[in-house]
Design an enzyme around this catalytic site. Structure first.
Site, PDB file in Angstrom:
ATOM      1  N   HIS A 191       0.855  -1.186   0.000  1.00 42.53           N
ATOM      2  CA  HIS A 191       0.000   0.000   0.000  1.00 42.53           C
ATOM      3  C   HIS A 191       0.897   1.243   0.000  1.00 42.53           C
ATOM      4  O   HIS A 191       1.875   1.299   0.766  1.00 42.53           O
ATOM      5  CB  HIS A 191      -0.924  -0.014   1.225  1.00 42.53           C
ATOM      6  CG  HIS A 191      -1.873   1.151   1.250  1.00 42.53           C
ATOM      7  ND1 HIS A 191      -3.004   1.204   0.463  1.00 42.53           N
ATOM      8  CD2 HIS A 191      -1.830   2.319   1.940  1.00 42.53           C
ATOM      9  CE1 HIS A 191      -3.624   2.357   0.671  1.00 42.53           C
ATOM     10  NE2 HIS A 191      -2.929   3.052   1.561  1.00 42.53           N
TER      11      HIS A 191
ATOM     12  N   GLU B 186      -9.301  -9.814   7.080  1.00 42.66           N
ATOM     13  CA  GLU B 186     -10.673  -9.621   6.580  1.00 42.66           C
ATOM     14  C   GLU B 186     -10.975  -8.156   6.250  1.00 42.66           C
ATOM     15  O   GLU B 186     -11.909  -7.856   5.531  1.00 42.66           O
ATOM     16  CB  GLU B 186     -11.691 -10.122   7.624  1.00 42.66           C
ATOM     17  CG  GLU B 186     -11.715 -11.631   7.821  1.00 42.66           C
ATOM     18  CD  GLU B 186     -10.477 -12.142   8.567  1.00 42.66           C
ATOM     19  OE1 GLU B 186     -10.188 -13.348   8.470  1.00 42.66           O
ATOM     20  OE2 GLU B 186      -9.794 -11.316   9.215  1.00 42.66           O
TER      21      GLU B 186
ATOM     22  N   ASP C 180      -6.710  -3.082   4.187  1.00 39.10           N
ATOM     23  CA  ASP C 180      -5.438  -2.482   4.638  1.00 39.10           C
ATOM     24  C   ASP C 180      -5.263  -2.554   6.158  1.00 39.10           C
ATOM     25  O   ASP C 180      -4.640  -1.700   6.769  1.00 39.10           O
ATOM     26  CB  ASP C 180      -5.349  -1.012   4.179  1.00 39.10           C
ATOM     27  CG  ASP C 180      -5.472  -0.874   2.679  1.00 39.10           C
ATOM     28  OD1 ASP C 180      -6.007   0.167   2.230  1.00 39.10           O
ATOM     29  OD2 ASP C 180      -5.053  -1.799   1.956  1.00 39.10           O
TER      30      ASP C 180
HETATM   31  C1  GRF Z   1       1.170   0.886  -6.390  1.00 37.60           C
HETATM   32  O1  GRF Z   1       1.294   2.246  -6.049  1.00 37.60           O
HETATM   33  C2  GRF Z   1       0.694   0.122  -5.195  1.00 37.60           C
HETATM   34  O2  GRF Z   1       1.131   0.652  -3.970  1.00 37.60           O
HETATM   35  C3  GRF Z   1      -0.783   0.258  -5.286  1.00 37.60           C
HETATM   36  O3  GRF Z   1      -1.086   0.231  -6.675  1.00 37.60           O
HETATM   37  C4  GRF Z   1       0.057   0.650  -7.400  1.00 37.60           C
HETATM   38  C5  GRF Z   1       0.405  -0.486  -8.339  1.00 37.60           C
HETATM   39  O4  GRF Z   1       1.344  -0.085  -9.210  1.00 37.60           O
HETATM   40  N1  GRF Z   1      -1.436  -0.823  -4.594  1.00 37.60           N
HETATM   41  P1  GRF Z   1       1.906  -1.189 -10.229  1.00 37.60           P
HETATM   42  O5  GRF Z   1       0.726  -1.767 -10.971  1.00 37.60           O
HETATM   43  O6  GRF Z   1       2.621  -2.235  -9.422  1.00 37.60           O
HETATM   44  O7  GRF Z   1       2.839  -0.417 -11.117  1.00 37.60           O
END
Ligand code: GRF
Length: 207
Positions: A111, A149, A152
Site C-alpha cells: 500500500h 478480513e 489495509d
Molecule cells: C502501487 O502504487 C501500489 O502501492 C498500489 O497500486 C500501485 C500499483 O502499481 N497498490 P503497479 O501496478 O505495481 O505499477
C-alpha cells in the site's frame, strides 16, 4: 530451501510485479511465480508476465454472478498450481472472506502510504497521494502487510518513510513512493520465502 510457489494478482501497470520478477531472476527471492491473474484485460502487468514466460490470465468479472464465484475461480487457478503465497501487486478488488480464510497468513499486499494513515475503503493508487498532499503531511511512505478480513488492516511486515516535498505533485510523490515500493515488496516476499516471518497478534516478527 525449496522454492515457494507464488500467485500474483494485479489490476494495472505491474511495476511491483516486475520488481518481484527481477528479484527472482537475480536469485534474491527463493520463489517461483506460477501465475499472474488480472481483473483488467488491459493491465500491462499481463504483458510483463508473458515476457518473462509466466502464465498470465485475465479473468473477466462479468462472467461470474457473484464476487464469491469470481474469487472461487481465482482460487481454482491457484490450487491447480499449488500456490503457497499470494501477492497483491496493485490489485484493486477486495478479496472474498473465503479467499482470505483459505490463504490466511499467506497473502501479502503493498500500500502506498504509512498505514494506518491514508488507507481503507476507496483509498488506493493516486487517491492516496492526493490525500497526502491535501492533508499537508511532511512524511508519507509505503507499507507491506498481511491481508486479513479488513481493508489495509492486516499485520504490518515492513514500512519505509518517504519525504513529502513542498512542490510535490501527485505524480512526483507517486514516483518517489513507487521507488520505495519496488524495494519493500520484494524484501517482504524474500522474507516470507525464507520462512523468516512470524505473526504474533498484530505484530510481525522478522527472524
Ligand atoms: C502501487 O502504487 C501500489 O502501492 C498500489 O497500486 C500501485 C500499483 O502499481 N497498490 P503497479 O501496478 O505495481 O505499477
Amino acid at each position: 530451501m525449496s522454492s515457494v510457489n507464488i500467485g500474483i494478482l494485479i489490476s494495472g501497470g505491474g511495476t511491483n510485479l516486475q520488481s518481484i520478477i527481477d528479484n527472482i531472476k537475480n536469485g534474491n527471492i527463493k520463489g517461483e511465480i506460477k501465475i499472474v491473474i488480472s481483473n483488467r484485460k488491459d493491465a500491462y502487468g499481463l504483458i510483463r508476465a508473458e515476457r518473462s514466460g509466466i502464465k498470465a490470465l485475465y479473468i473477466d468479472r462479468k462472467e461470474f454472478n457473484t464476487e464469491k464465484e469470481y474469487n472461487e475461480k481465482i482460487m481454482e487457478e491457484f490450487e491447480k498450481r499449488n500456490i503457497e503465497l499470494v501477492v497483491l501487486a496493485g490489485y484493486l478488488k477486495v478479496l472474498s472472506r473465503g479467499f482470505v480464510e483459505k490463504y490466511k497468513g499467506r497473502i501479502i499486499n503493498i500500500h502506498p502510504s504509512l498505514i494506518p494513515s491514508f488507507c481503507g475503503k476507496g483509498c488506493y493508487g493516486e487517491k492516496v497521494h492526493q490525500m497526502v498532499l491535501d492533508y499537508g503531511v511532511k512524511v508519507t511512505g509505503a507499507t507491506v502487510h498481511f491481508v486479513d478480513e479488513g481493508t489495509d488492516t492486516g499485520p504490518i511486515i515492513l514500512q519505509r518513510a518517504v519525504e513529502v516535498k513542498d512542490k510535490d505533485t501527485v505524480n512526483t510523490l507517486k514516483e518517489r513512493v513507487l521507488a520505495v515500493e519496488h524495494e519493500l515488496l520484494p524484501e517482504a516476499v524474500k522474507l516470507f520465502c525464507e520462512n523468516r516471518l512470524t505473526i504474533e497478534g498484530r505484530k510481525v516478527i522478522i527472524k
